[in-house]
Design a protein around this motif. Structure first.
Motif, PDB file in Angstrom:
ATOM      1  N   GLU B 113       0.832  -1.201   0.000  1.00 19.23           N
ATOM      2  CA  GLU B 113       0.000   0.000   0.000  1.00 19.23           C
ATOM      3  C   GLU B 113       0.866   1.249   0.000  1.00 19.23           C
ATOM      4  O   GLU B 113       1.807   1.385   0.776  1.00 19.23           O
ATOM      5  CB  GLU B 113      -0.891   0.014   1.245  1.00 19.23           C
ATOM      6  CG  GLU B 113      -1.754   1.264   1.298  1.00 19.23           C
ATOM      7  CD  GLU B 113      -2.600   1.356   2.551  1.00 19.23           C
ATOM      8  OE1 GLU B 113      -2.342   0.615   3.514  1.00 19.23           O
ATOM      9  OE2 GLU B 113      -3.519   2.184   2.565  1.00 19.23           O
ATOM     10  N   ALA B 114       0.517   2.176  -0.877  1.00 18.73           N
ATOM     11  CA  ALA B 114       1.163   3.484  -0.862  1.00 18.73           C
ATOM     12  C   ALA B 114       0.109   4.519  -1.216  1.00 18.73           C
ATOM     13  O   ALA B 114      -0.574   4.392  -2.233  1.00 18.73           O
ATOM     14  CB  ALA B 114       2.306   3.539  -1.868  1.00 18.73           C
ATOM     15  N   MET B 115      -0.036   5.527  -0.384  1.00 16.54           N
ATOM     16  CA  MET B 115      -1.038   6.576  -0.592  1.00 16.54           C
ATOM     17  C   MET B 115      -2.426   5.976  -0.858  1.00 16.54           C
ATOM     18  O   MET B 115      -3.144   6.407  -1.759  1.00 16.54           O
ATOM     19  CB  MET B 115      -0.618   7.517  -1.723  1.00 16.54           C
ATOM     20  CG  MET B 115       0.351   8.598  -1.295  1.00 16.54           C
ATOM     21  SD  MET B 115       1.895   7.973  -0.623  1.00 16.54           S
ATOM     22  CE  MET B 115       2.781   7.654  -2.144  1.00 16.54           C
ATOM     23  N   LEU B 117      -3.291   3.492  -2.276  1.00 14.68           N
ATOM     24  CA  LEU B 117      -3.399   2.655  -3.466  1.00 14.68           C
ATOM     25  C   LEU B 117      -2.921   1.266  -3.059  1.00 14.68           C
ATOM     26  O   LEU B 117      -1.776   1.101  -2.650  1.00 14.68           O
ATOM     27  CB  LEU B 117      -2.546   3.237  -4.598  1.00 14.68           C
ATOM     28  CG  LEU B 117      -2.285   2.348  -5.821  1.00 14.68           C
ATOM     29  CD1 LEU B 117      -3.574   1.935  -6.508  1.00 14.68           C
ATOM     30  CD2 LEU B 117      -1.387   3.065  -6.820  1.00 14.68           C
TER      31      LEU B 117
END
Lengths: 281, 155
Positions: B113-115, B117
């Motif tokens: 997961e990043a930001m 997303l």
């Protein structure tokens, strides 16, 4: 229209493909359209369609979701007839690393569309919650599938509380969740709002692929309700408080703790800490 | 602590079953950790008074650096993005895979997961998971090794 719209009892417009396409000014987004009265989750349906090769811009929409999802398997309240629940299949090319910025660009586009439709300022809680009067009225859930370092496809799920009446919400959520109708005092045309969101997103998506990150970040920052304020960050087993100081070029949140140490937040839940003297009821 | 003492200490640990040992003596802290890789003593000064505070890139421990030795025939799946590594779609859900799981090419192995997303990372090969190199909810850097996979057919 206005007198009818302001009446408490309103007949919800059925969400049909024809009604949605009529007057929709997009080239791709929503031109392929799957509309369901009910589905488990529009994101799950969109994944299945994307795996079968559905074209970019395909929209999956449902009048109600039986298992609406938020981040990490959380539940998204999805009553029928009042709100918007839809997912868009995108096939961005290039570095998956950069696509993290799309979360911010997409949230900004949806906020812009909502603001134009209801005439109230829509703000952003990092990274992808939309607030009106400090209450959440919409959220985004982005899921991509990556193989060999390339994004095969991306599903952008959007839930908007449009005409939900807050008395339908559990009491514990009424301070933090609201709807466009509740905040504006007017019934909002779901189809017109959907069209505006798709149109704004399409423009944003096109420029996202070519614009430098700085421009995307500046536009996002102007709408941010998180930056510059005290926040508490919590997730699986840890918690920090500090000031949300800024964004990294990738869109991650820079938190300055009380001990002056800097923490980069990429995934955790951010809670806005409000000084008690301005607390809302 | 001098070199001779340190050497004795290492020999002592080599002969024992101890996996890791941390020792502090006259302001010098030494940690010796046993691994598959050759043992290296890591002298850690108790405090570096003049050193500026290093900004913490992430509050979570970073993924381990690339191990120098991967058994022949094993394949390494690496992180295509920076973010938080999750082994399951939700905190109370079963992990996508366990050590020993047989996986197919295109099967989801984890989420990064990043930001907000959620990147579902698919296996690049048919094979068996032989090692999971990152703990759940840990931050990973770009290119960090995540899984060792023994391919079904020679790659």
């Amino acid at each position: 229209m206005t007198s009818q719209a302001s009446s408490r009892a309103f007949r919800s417009q059925p969400l049909t493909p024809d009604a949605i396409r009529s007057g929709l000014k997009t080239e791709r987004l929503g031109q392929t359209l799957h509309v369901y009265d009910r589905t488990e989750s529009t994101n799950s349906t969109a994944h299945a369609l994307a795996k079968k090769g559905a074209p970019e811009g395909t929209v999956v929409l449902a009048n109600t979701q039986t298992r609406g999802r938020g981040r990490m398997g959380r539940h998204w309240i999805s009553p029928p007839d009042v709100n918007l629940y839809f997912s868009i299949i995108l096939r961005p090319v290039g570095d998956p690393q950069r696509v993290g910025l799309w979360t911010l660009a997409a949230a900004n586009a949806v906020a812009q569309a909502i603001e134009q439709t209801v005439g109230l300022p829509a703000r952003l809680k990092w990274p992808n919650d939309l607030l009106i009067h400090h209450k959440k009225v919409a959220g985004l859930l982005l899921e991509s599938v990556v193989q060999k370092g390339q994004i095969r496809y991306l599903v952008l799920g959007i839930g908007v509380n449009v005409n939900l009446l807050c008395e339908a919400l559990p009491k514990t959520l009424r301070n933090s969740i609201s709807s466009l109708r509740q905040e504006s005092g007017r019934v909002v045309d779901r189809i017109r709002l959907l069209q505006r969101i798709l149109e704004t997103l399409e423009i944003q998506y096109r420029s996202f692929q070519v614009e430098p990150p700085g421009k995307i970040l500046n536009a996002y920052t102007a709408r941010s309700e998180t930056l510059g304020r005290s926040v508490r960050v919590q997730d699986q087993g840890h918690e920090w408080t500090g000031i949300a100081e800024g964004l990294t070029p990738e869109g991650a949140l820079i938190l300055r703790r009380r001990d002056r140490e800097e923490v980069i937040i990429r995934s955790d839940d951010v809670v806005h800490v409000r000084p008690s003297h301005v607390a809302r009821d | 602590m001098n070199i001779k003492e340190l050497k004795e200490l290492i020999e002592l640990i080599q002969k024992s079953q101890i996996a890791e040992l941390e020792l502090e003596k006259s302001g010098v802290r030494v940690r010796i950790k046993r691994d598959r890789a050759p043992m290296v003593p890591v002298p850690m000064p108790e405090e570096a008074p003049s050193a500026p505070t290093v900004p913490v890139e992430s509050p979570l421990p970073q993924a381990a650096p690339l191990p120098s030795t991967v058994p022949a025939g094993w394949l390494t799946l690496t992180a295509p993005v920076v973010g938080t590594f999750y082994r399951a779609p939700a905190p109370d859900a079963d992990p996508y895979v366990e050590i020993g799981s047989t996986v197919k090419k295109g099967q989801i192995l984890c989420v990064i997961e990043a930001m907000k997303l959620m990147n579902e990372i698919e296996s690049e090969w048919d094979g068996k998971i032989v090692e999971i190199l990152v703990e759940n909810a840990q931050a990973v850097e770009y290119g960090a090794p995540l899984f060792h996979i023994e391919p079904l057919a020679p790659a």
